[in-house]
Design a protein around this motif. Structure first.
Motif, PDB file in Angstrom:
ATOM      1  N   ALA A 108      76.518 131.284 140.343  1.00  0.00           N
ATOM      2  CA  ALA A 108      77.283 131.809 141.473  1.00  0.00           C
ATOM      3  C   ALA A 108      77.686 133.252 141.216  1.00  0.00           C
ATOM      4  O   ALA A 108      77.634 134.101 142.107  1.00  0.00           O
ATOM      5  CB  ALA A 108      78.513 130.947 141.713  1.00  0.00           C
ATOM      6  N   SER A 109      78.098 133.551 139.992  1.00  0.00           N
ATOM      7  CA  SER A 109      78.507 134.914 139.660  1.00  0.00           C
ATOM      8  C   SER A 109      77.339 135.873 139.804  1.00  0.00           C
ATOM      9  O   SER A 109      77.473 136.953 140.377  1.00  0.00           O
ATOM     10  CB  SER A 109      79.041 134.950 138.222  1.00  0.00           C
ATOM     11  OG  SER A 109      80.138 134.094 138.074  1.00  0.00           O
ATOM     12  N   ALA A 110      76.198 135.484 139.260  1.00  0.00           N
ATOM     13  CA  ALA A 110      75.026 136.355 139.347  1.00  0.00           C
ATOM     14  C   ALA A 110      74.611 136.569 140.795  1.00  0.00           C
ATOM     15  O   ALA A 110      74.153 137.646 141.166  1.00  0.00           O
ATOM     16  CB  ALA A 110      73.866 135.752 138.554  1.00  0.00           C
ATOM     17  N   ALA A 111      74.788 135.545 141.609  1.00  0.00           N
ATOM     18  CA  ALA A 111      74.413 135.669 143.015  1.00  0.00           C
ATOM     19  C   ALA A 111      75.230 136.737 143.712  1.00  0.00           C
ATOM     20  O   ALA A 111      74.700 137.574 144.436  1.00  0.00           O
ATOM     21  CB  ALA A 111      74.612 134.333 143.728  1.00  0.00           C
ATOM     22  N   VAL A 112      76.530 136.722 143.492  1.00  0.00           N
ATOM     23  CA  VAL A 112      77.396 137.698 144.150  1.00  0.00           C
ATOM     24  C   VAL A 112      77.111 139.097 143.627  1.00  0.00           C
ATOM     25  O   VAL A 112      77.103 140.071 144.375  1.00  0.00           O
ATOM     26  CB  VAL A 112      78.881 137.330 143.935  1.00  0.00           C
ATOM     27  CG1 VAL A 112      79.782 138.347 144.616  1.00  0.00           C
ATOM     28  CG2 VAL A 112      79.163 135.942 144.481  1.00  0.00           C
ATOM     29  N   LEU A 113      76.846 139.212 142.337  1.00  0.00           N
ATOM     30  CA  LEU A 113      76.514 140.514 141.780  1.00  0.00           C
ATOM     31  C   LEU A 113      75.247 141.064 142.407  1.00  0.00           C
ATOM     32  O   LEU A 113      75.158 142.237 142.758  1.00  0.00           O
ATOM     33  CB  LEU A 113      76.328 140.394 140.264  1.00  0.00           C
ATOM     34  CG  LEU A 113      77.606 140.237 139.456  1.00  0.00           C
ATOM     35  CD1 LEU A 113      77.259 139.860 138.021  1.00  0.00           C
ATOM     36  CD2 LEU A 113      78.441 141.492 139.484  1.00  0.00           C
ATOM     37  N   ALA A 114      74.257 140.206 142.555  1.00  0.00           N
ATOM     38  CA  ALA A 114      72.996 140.644 143.152  1.00  0.00           C
ATOM     39  C   ALA A 114      73.201 141.056 144.595  1.00  0.00           C
ATOM     40  O   ALA A 114      72.677 142.074 145.051  1.00  0.00           O
ATOM     41  CB  ALA A 114      71.961 139.523 143.078  1.00  0.00           C
ATOM     42  N   LEU A 115      73.962 140.281 145.333  1.00  0.00           N
ATOM     43  CA  LEU A 115      74.192 140.575 146.736  1.00  0.00           C
ATOM     44  C   LEU A 115      74.960 141.874 146.903  1.00  0.00           C
ATOM     45  O   LEU A 115      74.629 142.716 147.725  1.00  0.00           O
ATOM     46  CB  LEU A 115      74.968 139.421 147.375  1.00  0.00           C
ATOM     47  CG  LEU A 115      75.058 139.414 148.903  1.00  0.00           C
ATOM     48  CD1 LEU A 115      73.666 139.347 149.509  1.00  0.00           C
ATOM     49  CD2 LEU A 115      75.907 138.242 149.371  1.00  0.00           C
ATOM     50  N   VAL A 122      85.450 139.230 132.464  1.00  0.00           N
ATOM     51  CA  VAL A 122      85.952 139.571 133.797  1.00  0.00           C
ATOM     52  C   VAL A 122      85.471 138.581 134.854  1.00  0.00           C
ATOM     53  O   VAL A 122      84.372 138.028 134.764  1.00  0.00           O
ATOM     54  CB  VAL A 122      85.504 140.999 134.192  1.00  0.00           C
ATOM     55  CG1 VAL A 122      86.044 142.025 133.202  1.00  0.00           C
ATOM     56  CG2 VAL A 122      83.984 141.106 134.273  1.00  0.00           C
ATOM     57  N   PRO A 123      86.287 138.342 135.882  1.00  0.00           N
ATOM     58  CA  PRO A 123      85.860 137.508 137.001  1.00  0.00           C
ATOM     59  C   PRO A 123      84.804 138.230 137.824  1.00  0.00           C
ATOM     60  O   PRO A 123      84.559 139.430 137.653  1.00  0.00           O
ATOM     61  CB  PRO A 123      87.150 137.295 137.801  1.00  0.00           C
ATOM     62  CG  PRO A 123      88.000 138.469 137.453  1.00  0.00           C
ATOM     63  CD  PRO A 123      87.675 138.801 136.025  1.00  0.00           C
ATOM     64  N   THR A 124      84.205 137.504 138.728  1.00  0.00           N
ATOM     65  CA  THR A 124      83.071 138.022 139.479  1.00  0.00           C
ATOM     66  C   THR A 124      83.384 139.316 140.223  1.00  0.00           C
ATOM     67  O   THR A 124      82.623 140.283 140.175  1.00  0.00           O
ATOM     68  CB  THR A 124      82.588 136.965 140.485  1.00  0.00           C
ATOM     69  OG1 THR A 124      82.252 135.783 139.777  1.00  0.00           O
ATOM     70  CG2 THR A 124      81.370 137.455 141.252  1.00  0.00           C
ATOM     71  N   GLN A 125      84.518 139.344 140.939  1.00  0.00           N
ATOM     72  CA  GLN A 125      84.847 140.538 141.722  1.00  0.00           C
ATOM     73  C   GLN A 125      84.995 141.771 140.838  1.00  0.00           C
ATOM     74  O   GLN A 125      84.541 142.865 141.191  1.00  0.00           O
ATOM     75  CB  GLN A 125      86.131 140.314 142.534  1.00  0.00           C
ATOM     76  CG  GLN A 125      85.894 139.693 143.899  1.00  0.00           C
ATOM     77  CD  GLN A 125      85.371 138.256 143.783  1.00  0.00           C
ATOM     78  OE1 GLN A 125      85.702 137.546 142.839  1.00  0.00           O
ATOM     79  NE2 GLN A 125      84.564 137.832 144.734  1.00  0.00           N
ATOM     80  N   THR A 126      85.612 141.598 139.677  1.00  0.00           N
ATOM     81  CA  THR A 126      85.765 142.719 138.755  1.00  0.00           C
ATOM     82  C   THR A 126      84.414 143.192 138.243  1.00  0.00           C
ATOM     83  O   THR A 126      84.167 144.390 138.108  1.00  0.00           O
ATOM     84  CB  THR A 126      86.661 142.315 137.575  1.00  0.00           C
ATOM     85  OG1 THR A 126      87.920 141.862 138.069  1.00  0.00           O
ATOM     86  CG2 THR A 126      86.882 143.481 136.630  1.00  0.00           C
TER      87      THR A 126
END
Length: 340
Positions: A15-22, A77-81
């Motif tokens: 999930a984290s990698a997905a948001v980073l990619a997006l 760090v969390p995803t947003q950070t």
């Protein structure tokens, strides 16, 4: 200077990698305007908030490896950070997905891959209840499968494997298999109620599903992805920036070497490191020890196995439409990366 916060997040890396990619895909063409830190200042590293990352850097943070005089600070760090850090160049080194690297380059943000991060060897599976009528991947046709994110690494692998291996299109709407975004902590109850037929699982949610709930894996997604692409997928990489690569190459090489030694220490002392990271929580320690049977920490490494794993992930991402073409590794490989 070193820091060692103990995160216990159950959030999946996928999930984290997905948001980073997006998020990387929506960068402005001019890119961020961060500047390289001065030579001799602290090399800062941002990795995703997950206990497996604490295992990777445990030896580095506990004086078990030689940093060669370089000052290092690791932040979990969390995803947003992580999104903000990647775009703003807040850190010297940042963990992200291979897809984010490719997408960012098309929008003007140039990065260089220093090392691989996590390699998925048998982490991603499709689980079903023990009494389910679903006995094989072909039985997933017409079923609803829970996913953590539409563009997550586990979802990318699932869609690719179902398409190339079984001729099944998996989509949120209109496919042979319906994908339904579901929070990992809600999957079990929804499956028990019959609202879901199966779930893509990895990391802690998979451990709980198969050890506590006695669910069964009907599809070993990452294993079949490796068979189809020729390499176990690398889910995340560590990147730096061209200006840092030029101005602090020697320091980056020392840090990469220290990361590799720290990862090797964790691999050679699994129980010790798991116990320390879990801080006396036997359940967490058991999970972290088990985790090694499904994945590998590749921090500090970028050999042929790692490069093939990155290319495998790019290949799958291109196949499902997340990127338009498969990049050349030479375009992104850092000059400060370890020898292939």
């Amino acid at each position: 200077m070193r820091t060692s916060p103990r995160a216990r997040s159950s959030r999946t890396v996928a999930a984290s990698a997905a948001v980073l990619a997006l998020s990387a895909g929506f960068l402005t063409a001019c890119g961020p305007g961060g500047t390289a830190a001065a030579k001799g200042s602290t090399i800062t590293i941002a990795v995703l908030e997950d206990p497996t990352r604490h295992m990777a850097f445990w030896a580095l943070e506990n004086d078990k490896v030689d940093l060669g005089g370089v000052q290092v600070k690791v932040s979990y760090v969390p995803t947003q950070t992580a999104q903000q850090a990647y775009q703003s160049k807040q850190y010297s080194i940042v963990e992200t997905s291979p897809v984010a690297v490719a997408l960012a380059a098309t929008k003007g943000l140039q990065t260089r891959i220093l090392s691989a991060g996590v390699q998925d060897q048998d982490a991603t599976v499709v689980d079903v209840p023990s009494d389910s009528a679903i006995k094989s991947p072909k039985d997933l046709k017409g079923r609803t499968v829970a996913i953590s994110a539409p563009t997550g690494s586990s979802t990318t692998q699932l869609r690719y494997v179902l398409d190339k291996g079984y001729g099944l299109q998996a989509k949120e709407q209109g496919g042979h298999v319906k994908l339904q975004v579901t929070p990992p902590d809600a999957t079990l109850s929804l499956m028990k109620k019959g609202a879901l037929d199966a779930a893509v699982e990895l990391n802690r949610p998979r451990y709980i599903a198969e050890h506590d709930e006695k669910q069964n894996a009907v599809l070993h997604v990452s294993k079949e992805a490796a068979e189809l692409t020729g390499a176990a997928p690398v889910q995340t990489v560590l990147i730096t920036y061209p200006e840092l690569e030029k101005s602090r190459a020697d320091e980056l090489r020392k840090v990469v070497k220290a990361m590799q030694e720290s990862t090797s220490y964790a691999r050679d002392h699994k129980q010790q490191v798991a116990d320390s990271v879990a801080k006396g929580n036997a359940a967490d320690a058991s999970y972290l020890t088990w985790w090694w049977s499904t994945a590998d920490l590749r921090f500090g490494s970028l050999g042929s196995q790692d490069e093939a794993g990155v290319k495998a992930f790019w290949t799958m991402s291109q196949s499902v439409g997340h990127i338009t073409s498969v990049p050349q590794m030479e375009t992104f490989r850092s000059s400060a990366a370890p020898a292939a």
